[in-house]
Each structure stands twice: as structure tokens, then as C-alpha cells.
Design an enzyme around this catalytic site. Sequence first.
Site, PDB file in Angstrom:
ATOM      1  N   ASP A 336      18.119  -2.622 -44.256  1.00  0.00           N
ATOM      2  CA  ASP A 336      19.087  -3.534 -43.643  1.00  0.00           C
ATOM      3  C   ASP A 336      18.591  -3.917 -42.250  1.00  0.00           C
ATOM      4  OD1 ASP A 336      20.814  -3.438 -45.781  1.00  0.00           O
ATOM      5  OD2 ASP A 336      21.984  -1.780 -44.977  1.00  0.00           O
ATOM      6  N   ASP A 644      25.004   0.478 -46.580  1.00  0.00           N
ATOM      7  CA  ASP A 644      26.169   1.040 -45.905  1.00  0.00           C
ATOM      8  C   ASP A 644      27.490   0.664 -46.562  1.00  0.00           C
ATOM      9  OD1 ASP A 644      26.313  -1.619 -45.256  1.00  0.00           O
ATOM     10  OD2 ASP A 644      25.863  -1.359 -43.132  1.00  0.00           O
ATOM     11  N   ASP A 648      26.670  -1.801 -51.932  1.00  0.00           N
ATOM     12  CA  ASP A 648      25.274  -1.344 -51.914  1.00  0.00           C
ATOM     13  C   ASP A 648      25.045  -0.179 -52.874  1.00  0.00           C
ATOM     14  OD1 ASP A 648      24.445  -3.158 -49.979  1.00  0.00           O
ATOM     15  OD2 ASP A 648      25.090  -1.853 -48.339  1.00  0.00           O
TER      16      ASP A 648
END
Length: 903
Positions: A336, A644, A648
Site C-alpha cells: 500500500d 489494512d 483486503d
Amino acid sequence: MDTSRAEAAHVVAPHARAAGELLTLLVTTPHGLRQVEADSRLEAFGRNALPSGKPPSALAIFIQQFKSPLIYVLLAAALVSALLREWTDAGFIFAVLLINAVIGAFQEYAAERSAQALQQLATAHTRVLRDGDAHEIASEELVPGDVVLIESGTKIPADLRLLEEHNLSVDESLLTGESMTVDKSALATVAAESALGDRLNMAYAGTLVASGRGRGLVVATGLHTELGHIAASVLGTQAVKAPLMVRMERFTQIIAIAVGVAALGVAGLELSRGAPLAEIFLLAVALAVSAIPEGLPVALTVALAVGMRRMARRNVIVRRLVAVESLGSCTYIASDKTGTLTVNQLTVRRVQFVDQPAWEVMGEGLAPDGTFVLPQGASREGHERLLERLAHAAVLANEASLWQHDGAWSGAGDAVDLALLAFAHKAGVTQALARERLPEIDLIPYESDARFAASLNRHADGSRASVKGALETVLPMCQRMARPEGDVALAADEIRSQAESLAAGGYRVLALADGELSLAPDAPFSGDRLTELTLLGLVAMSDPPRPEAPDAVAACVRAGITVAMITGDHPTTALAVARDVGIAEDAGQVVTGADLADAARNDLQVLDMLCQRGRVFARIEPRQKLEIVESLQRQGHYVAVTGDGVNDAPALRAAQVGVAMGLAGTDVARETAGLIVTDDNFASIVAGIEEGRIAYGNVRKVIFLLISTGAAEIVLFALALAAGVPLPLVAVQLLWLNLVTNGIQDVALAFEPAEGNELRKPPRPPRERIFNRIMIERVLISALVIGGLAFAAYQWMLARDFSVDEARNGTLLLMVFFENVQAFNSRSETLSVFRHNPLRNKLLLFGTLAAQLVHIAAMYTPGLRDVLGVQPMSLVHWGELLLIAMSLLVAMEVHKLMRHRRN
């Protein structure tokens, strides 16, 4: 606390009661408890936790050391010796058993305590209303009467009676076994006898929020929850062993069978030579015990525990041991952007109105101190009203809270929302006053799939919607745009060009809009109603890269690991950050979610080609992260992916190494992942990979030491049998050798520090066996050198008219020397022993010296030396044997040099 309140703490059938009735029974309010009252209830009702399975006591672990087939064989040998009145041998065998058990129990107990301590680092937290404000507390501190805030990805911390909800859907498969999520309703009427899966106004401990938001009243905690009722069956399950441990235990069993067959062969040959039956039995037992790597599972447990502890020091918590093994094979990190590669300290830096250049916003962080600086050619005239309107939209479509305490500003909520609150405060608009003047009617919370949030508020002239989100999402909702002279027709191309210009500067760009919206009393407030809004302007936020990120990315490149960025941000913004940290250089390495969607509809090969060239994946939807992971795996990559959010979870589960964020991550992400990064920092992920490689390397070192020395003893005996000479060591000598050399050195190798080149090696092939070519070569060379030279030395001593007992005395000392030297050879498969500072592993250095001193002391200890058949020897003879043992060091150094040249 009064009796009535204590009795009310465990409400019967809360799903069948009205919310107001429950609030009265639990003596609380929709705004939660006072902190003083919560503390009192925590003391009265106890912590909100299920009783964890008790870790084994030191005594239980000690007793466990005797539950092994090899121990049973040794006990049998001791009993046979006692029956034959060989009290000395029997006593020695019992002493060996006891000492081995103490050493093994100490090592295993220390590893168990270490693992328990690491589990405490992953404490669950929840948001709760106390004294009217939202606070984050440990879930264990919840009490009946608390009011809890839940959202997507939250693990429900206690049994809750819902007070309000918005599009709330919960995965209750843990309790019901049903895989479909359940849509919840705070207003649902539920019969007292209804099944658990039909209680739509309840959210139960242990279940997971799949989507939406809600607020719930705690009606049961700990063992009084529905999950607590089945706690006994949950706690009865045993922890699953790591695949590496399973393979090594199976390998040990295979070796045991092979050595057992060899021991029987030795026994048969000795029997044919007329040796006494009791002596043959003891010899076969000693050979089996000495050569079988019985201590391997305990040594590996210690090595993995040490690795986990070191990773925890570097902000990486291991949830599944298989992750330690997998890290060494990782070839690709899909990371990310926000909070991982960047600092996640968002600040609004620019405000863009459609008719003039962007205004600069001064100030840092959460403190709403700062002014607006206008560029040349810009004018405040007529724009003050626009700025106020923009700020109102920013605070109304917002779920965060910002407050000042003791002169310092603090906040709770998403970093984007907090940045917007600070920006609005600078513009003179506060959330509290705005909501007091414009009461909220309904809210559409931000979801990563939707990429926008909206609020419906009551105005003097009706109701108005305020929206914030990605420009691509908000722009289609708008028909007009705001200008000082009034709202005019939307100039979409001009706005896109302004957004592109801001994104090129590395800013994260959001659009803000508002508009009148009238809904029928029973009509839902949803995204499809937002169609005739007015675009107010753009805000550009900066989130600078972490200072350590470029070095961490460079370290990955040196380690043969490809790094890619996956983000929902604008492609231009993402590329600017990627350039700063060294992930990408040009726009040709950028792949958008739209590109992936087109490829997925047409051809998987095209999708794979996009993922192969992509280093920046922008405007990616959560489900597309799973497609990227699967594509990379089809191309042969061993993927680590960060996440997170609740969406996901599929990608985290599919990746070989799932990495959840400890600060910003949801409970769902943390439950799914194998690793948790406690500081959300990309550099910590790289540190975890380095520590994972170190831990796996240390496991190999332990295995090599135990297997090579055991194989050497087999070679020594095989040569003696082939030559038809008396055996070079007797039973008690073999047991003593095993005791003084394998008790400390193998575990000491588990504490071996980094060699320094872990991140300069390519990833380990995922299917590479522990016993790969280099391991087999080293074991064979070691076994042949040790066994061959020990036999040659034994023959040499016999040829110099040493008695058999004297030759055995010298051979035993030589084997102790060999195995001590081998411990230092085991420190690296590639680096020379002379490049290792012995003081970096003091346990190995002093443990080896201690083993040598113990053996020398045995030579001078009356009674013990008679049992072992050892005696003091001259310094010259001692030096000769040491010189022979050092030849093993030469042989292994030559092997390392030859491999280095070959490679």
C-alpha cells in the site's frame, strides 16, 4: 455498585427487548458510561476476555521430555544394566537422561514463554463512548453498559444490542456456520426464542463486520457472551505446528529408522564376534541415541522463537510460523502507499477553485493554525463564501473527531477526515457548530469500494447533501460548479486538468460537492440519489514519503525482490510518490484499475502482461488487489502483500505472505494475515524479510550441525566394523559425547546474529528443500572427514602400542574436538569462519569452551573418569588431536572457497 445493577449486567434475551429498556436496565445512556462508572464495573464484572488455554508449566514440559521412543530405549538400557548389576552404567544412563531432560525442558520453556509474550503484543482495541467522547481502549476493558462504535473490518468485541446502524452487514460464520453475511437492523423486532442467526438487532462477540457502520450497547462480556458459551470447545484445540516443524519431525523419524537398522547391523556383527549380549545391547542403544538427531525439534522451536522475538523488536509480529519460513522465498512485495510508504500525516496544502490558481494552505498536522496564501492573480473577493461552503462540506461528510486538550490538538478517525477538519477550522468552520446548525439526517460512510462519503443535513430551506471523494466518483454526480457569481454549468475538462496538475505535484486530490436533495420519508439516502450536485472545488493533501522508504526499497532490489505500489489514489499522484521512493521511473510503469478491468474481461494473458510491467497500480479497487496477487503467482512470484481493510482480506489470504497493518489495519485484516507490522512502515516489512532470512538460515545451521555429527559417528563405526577392529567408542562414551557436544552448541546456533549479506542474496526458491545440494555436500564432507580421520587416528594410536582403552580415550577427545570445530563451521554456509567475530555469539563461544572444559574435568574426576573410561593425557598428545581436528576446519573452508569460485 447496587444489587439491581449487578443483576442487570447479564440481561436475559436482549434481542427481544427494546433499546430504551436495555439502556435503563444497564443504567447507561446512548452516549455511553462515565469513565469512573466504567472503572467500577470493570472491577465488579472482570475483564472482557475468554480464559485462555493455560500454557504448560515447567514441570509438565519437564515430564514431556521423557515421552519419546528414544528415551524409552535408554530407560530399557538402564534397567538392563541394573538387572546385570552394572550399577555404574545404569547410574550414568539415568544421569544422562536427567541432564538431557533438564536442558530440553529449559530450552522449550523459554521458547514457550517467549511465544506467549509475543502474543500479548497483538492486543485488540475498540472504539467506545466514554464521558460522551469517542475513545480507543483495549477490548478487554469493555463492560456491560458501554456503547461501542463499529465499522467495516471490525471484530465485534462483545455481545452488542444495536442502537443504530447504516448498511451494516456481519459475518457470523464463527457462530452459525453460515458463510453468507447477515444484514443487520437496529429496529428489527425479534422473538425471545428466535435462533441466533435470526437476531438481526444483535452483533455477537467474535463475528466480523463485513460492511457498514453501527453503534451498539454492550449487553454481555467474556464468558457470558455467546462465544463464551462455546469457549470450552474452542480452547480445547491445539495449536497447529509450523510446516517446517512437521517436516523435521518426519525427517527425524526416518533417520531414527535408518539408524535403528544400522544399530541392529552393528549388534549382529558384534554378536558374531562373541561379544557379551548385554554389552552389545548397550552399544546399539548408545549408537542409536547418539546418531539420531532427537534434539532437533526442540532446537528448531528455540530457533523459530528467537527469530520471532527479533522480528518483534523490529515491529513485526508473527501470527503464523509458516510466515517465517515463507519470508525467505518472497520475490515480490505489493505494498500500500498511504501510511506504509508515506508517513500518513495528511495536511491540506492547496485549495483549488475552478476560476483561479490554487490557494496555498499554511500550517502543519492537526493543529488548525494557519492562513491561506493566494497566488499572484488570485482574489479573495467573492471567494470567502465559496471557501466557507467548501469547509462545511468537508466537516459534514466526515466521521472523524478533532479536539484540543491541555493546549494540544488530538483526533480520532481516518487521516483524510482529520486533515479536512483541520483545514475547515482554518477557514473558520468547526464540525460541532456546523452540525448544531445543520443537524444530520443521514450519512453514507466512506467505503473503499465506493470511494466517496456523503452526509444529508437539514438546512433552513430544506435538506442538502454534502459529498467528498475521488474526482472520478464525484464529478459524474455534478451538473454545475460553484463560482463567486453563482453556480454555473460544469466545465468537466477544465476541472480534470486542474486535478491532473495537482496530482503531478504528488498531492492527494479530493473533490467536494453539495446540493439540495429532498427524500420521501421512507426513501433511503444512497449514492444513486446524488445526481444534480454542484462541484465546490478541489483540496490537495500532502503525505510525504517516509524518510527510510527509499533505502528500504533499494535494499529489496539488492535482495532480488520486486516492489510495487498498490493504491486507490490518482495515477499521477501515485507515480510522483513512487519516483520519490525508487519504485518507478515513468508513466509506462503505471497500471490503472480501469486497465485491469478491461484486461480481466478479455484475456488473462493481457492481465498478466499488465501486472508484469506494472510497478504502480493506481485507482485500484480492493477486489483487484486479489487479481494482481493471483496474476503474479501465475508468473511464478512468491508474493507478500500488505493490507489494512476488510476488502483486503482475500488478497492477504491468497498471498504467500499476508502483511496486515497494526495501526491502521482492521481486525479482519489482522486476523487474515500471517504478519502484523505494528508501525505500518514499509521499512519494517523489509526488516521482517531480513529477520525471516536470518531465522531460516539459523534453522539450517542447527540441522546441519546435528545431522553432520550424527552421520560422522555412523561413518566411524562403519569403518571400524569393516576393518574388524574393536569398536572405537563404548556405549557410555557415545552417550557422554552426545551430552557434552549437542546440549549447548545446537541451541547456541539458534541465537546466531545476521551474517550481513542476507539482503544481498536472491530469494530462496520456494520449492527448495532443506537438504538442498549445498547441505548434502557439506554433510557428506563433514561426515567423511570426521569419521575417516577419527578412525585413522584410532588405528594410529593402536599402531603406536596404545591399549584399546587408551585409544578410545584419545578418540573420544578427538570427537569432542571435531564437534566443537563443527559448531563454528556451522555458522555460515558461504562465509569463512575467519570472517565471523566469535564474540558476536557469546553463547556459542563460551558454550563450546565449557563443553571442552567439562570433558577435561571428567578426565581428572575420580569415579566419573572410571565410568567413562577416560584419563588425563599429555599436552603433546592433546595438541596432536587438536591439530587433527583443525583439518575439518580446513576441509570446510576449501569447500566454501570452491563453491564461491564455481558460483
